[in-house]
Design a protein around this motif. Structure first.
Motif, PDB file in Angstrom:
ATOM      1  N   UNK A  79       0.809  -1.222   0.000  1.00  0.00           N
ATOM      2  CA  UNK A  79       0.000   0.000   0.000  1.00  0.00           C
ATOM      3  C   UNK A  79       0.841   1.271   0.000  1.00  0.00           C
ATOM      4  N   UNK A  80       2.122   1.162   0.318  1.00  0.00           N
ATOM      5  CA  UNK A  80       2.971   2.354   0.271  1.00  0.00           C
ATOM      6  C   UNK A  80       3.146   2.838  -1.169  1.00  0.00           C
ATOM      7  N   UNK A  81       2.810   1.995  -2.136  1.00  0.00           N
ATOM      8  CA  UNK A  81       2.888   2.379  -3.543  1.00  0.00           C
ATOM      9  C   UNK A  81       1.690   3.220  -3.982  1.00  0.00           C
ATOM     10  N   UNK A  82       0.685   3.333  -3.104  1.00  0.00           N
ATOM     11  CA  UNK A  82      -0.464   4.194  -3.413  1.00  0.00           C
ATOM     12  C   UNK A  82      -0.014   5.650  -3.386  1.00  0.00           C
ATOM     13  N   UNK A  83      -0.627   6.520  -4.161  1.00  0.00           N
ATOM     14  CA  UNK A  83      -0.257   7.933  -4.126  1.00  0.00           C
ATOM     15  C   UNK A  83      -0.374   8.489  -2.703  1.00  0.00           C
ATOM     16  N   UNK A  84       0.531   9.388  -2.346  1.00  0.00           N
ATOM     17  CA  UNK A  84       0.486   9.956  -0.996  1.00  0.00           C
ATOM     18  C   UNK A  84      -0.835  10.680  -0.747  1.00  0.00           C
ATOM     19  N   UNK A  85      -1.451  11.246  -1.775  1.00  0.00           N
ATOM     20  CA  UNK A  85      -2.743  11.923  -1.604  1.00  0.00           C
ATOM     21  C   UNK A  85      -3.847  10.944  -1.216  1.00  0.00           C
ATOM     22  N   UNK A  86      -3.645   9.667  -1.509  1.00  0.00           N
ATOM     23  CA  UNK A  86      -4.615   8.640  -1.130  1.00  0.00           C
ATOM     24  C   UNK A  86      -4.410   8.206   0.324  1.00  0.00           C
ATOM     25  N   UNK A  87      -3.182   8.286   0.791  1.00  0.00           N
ATOM     26  CA  UNK A  87      -2.848   7.774   2.122  1.00  0.00           C
ATOM     27  C   UNK A  87      -2.753   8.850   3.199  1.00  0.00           C
ATOM     28  N   UNK A  88      -2.412  10.078   2.829  1.00  0.00           N
ATOM     29  CA  UNK A  88      -2.090  11.111   3.817  1.00  0.00           C
ATOM     30  C   UNK A  88      -3.036  12.308   3.706  1.00  0.00           C
ATOM     31  N   UNK A  89      -3.351  12.898   4.873  1.00  0.00           N
ATOM     32  CA  UNK A  89      -4.150  14.115   4.888  1.00  0.00           C
ATOM     33  C   UNK A  89      -5.590  13.940   4.465  1.00  0.00           C
ATOM     34  N   UNK A  90      -6.130  12.770   4.652  1.00  0.00           N
ATOM     35  CA  UNK A  90      -7.518  12.507   4.287  1.00  0.00           C
ATOM     36  C   UNK A  90      -8.450  13.103   5.347  1.00  0.00           C
ATOM     37  N   UNK A  91      -9.684  13.400   4.942  1.00  0.00           N
ATOM     38  CA  UNK A  91     -10.699  13.911   5.867  1.00  0.00           C
ATOM     39  C   UNK A  91     -11.951  13.054   5.734  1.00  0.00           C
ATOM     40  N   UNK A  92     -12.460  12.599   6.887  1.00  0.00           N
ATOM     41  CA  UNK A  92     -13.672  11.794   6.921  1.00  0.00           C
ATOM     42  C   UNK A  92     -14.642  12.403   7.930  1.00  0.00           C
ATOM     43  N   UNK A  93     -15.915  12.333   7.640  1.00  0.00           N
ATOM     44  CA  UNK A  93     -16.958  12.714   8.591  1.00  0.00           C
ATOM     45  C   UNK A  93     -17.617  11.434   9.069  1.00  0.00           C
ATOM     46  N   UNK A  94     -17.775  11.355  10.384  1.00  0.00           N
ATOM     47  CA  UNK A  94     -18.369  10.187  11.018  1.00  0.00           C
ATOM     48  C   UNK A  94     -19.710  10.620  11.600  1.00  0.00           C
ATOM     49  N   UNK A  95     -20.776   9.947  11.192  1.00  0.00           N
ATOM     50  CA  UNK A  95     -22.119  10.270  11.665  1.00  0.00           C
ATOM     51  C   UNK A  95     -22.605   9.101  12.506  1.00  0.00           C
ATOM     52  N   UNK A  96     -22.936   9.391  13.769  1.00  0.00           N
ATOM     53  CA  UNK A  96     -23.525   8.370  14.634  1.00  0.00           C
ATOM     54  C   UNK A  96     -25.033   8.567  14.603  1.00  0.00           C
ATOM     55  N   UNK A  97     -25.718   7.538  14.186  1.00  0.00           N
ATOM     56  CA  UNK A  97     -27.175   7.567  14.094  1.00  0.00           C
ATOM     57  C   UNK A  97     -27.731   6.747  15.241  1.00  0.00           C
ATOM     58  N   UNK A  98     -28.640   7.353  15.986  1.00  0.00           N
ATOM     59  CA  UNK A  98     -29.207   6.644  17.126  1.00  0.00           C
ATOM     60  C   UNK A  98     -30.197   5.592  16.650  1.00  0.00           C
ATOM     61  N   UNK A  99     -30.301   4.540  17.443  1.00  0.00           N
ATOM     62  CA  UNK A  99     -31.152   3.410  17.101  1.00  0.00           C
ATOM     63  C   UNK A  99     -32.612   3.684  17.352  1.00  0.00           C
ATOM     64  N   UNK A 100     -33.352   2.652  17.640  1.00  0.00           N
ATOM     65  CA  UNK A 100     -34.797   2.746  17.829  1.00  0.00           C
ATOM     66  C   UNK A 100     -35.130   3.602  19.037  1.00  0.00           C
TER      67      UNK A 100
END
Length: 172
Positions: free
Chosen positions: A118-139
């Motif tokens: 996986x180190x052969x992946x572009x650095x833009x794919x591996x580094x400095x990524x941004x994710x949003x995590x949404x917690x959805x409540x159950x019933x």
């Protein structure tokens, strides 16, 4: 004698099935339990096995769910894509994807793919990524009755669960 035993059996059955006392007081209200959103910015490296785990505090309750979105564009308006997201490299011969798993007290975002290194992946794919995590409540009695949101659409999920994402907290 049979009549007396039958009479005792009927009286006993009535007496034991009709025992009911007054309802007790309600228990204390638990902590507020709301849908929420936060952001993470992992770097995927060989040192962390191209995987980053984050604790959840407070922990999720049974029936809760997590959705993770990748920031895919910032031109004009932020654009988010629901994981897993698959990408193709080397003229489509190899692929890698962002994916996630979660339990009640943690979630993990990771890279998985057909590449042997996986180190052969572009650095833009591996580094400095941004994710949003949404917690959805159950019933919870409220959201359980609503029409399902299109989980692919980040904005539809935020709207459905009435989440304020104007000041998203960032986890380290």
């Amino acid at each position: 004698m049979k009549k007396i035993l039958t009479l005792f059996a009927v009286v006993g059955l009535i007496a034991f099935t009709s025992c009911e006392g007054p309802e007790g007081p309600p228990g204390p209200e638990g902590p507020p339990h709301e849908a929420e959103v936060f952001e993470v910015g992992p770097d995927f490296t060989a040192a962390n096995g191209y995987s980053v785990t984050y604790p959840l505090n407070p922990v999720m309750l049974s029936g809760d769910n997590i959705l993770v979105y990748e920031l895919v564009s910032t031109s004009g308006v932020d654009t988010w894509a629901l994981l897993p997201q698959v990408y193709y490299f080397n003229n489509g011969l190899e692929s890698a994807q962002y994916n996630y798993t979660f339990s009640y007290n943690q979630f993990k975002i990771f890279i998985k793919g057909s590449l042997s290194d996986y180190s052969q992946l572009p650095s833009s794919f591996r580094l400095g990524k941004t994710f949003r995590v949404v917690i959805i409540i159950g019933n919870d009695g409220v959201n359980a009755k609503k029409v399902k949101a299109d989980n692919l659409d980040y904005n539809a999920v935020i709207e459905k669960y009435n989440i304020d994402d104007s000041n998203v907290k960032k986890l380290n």
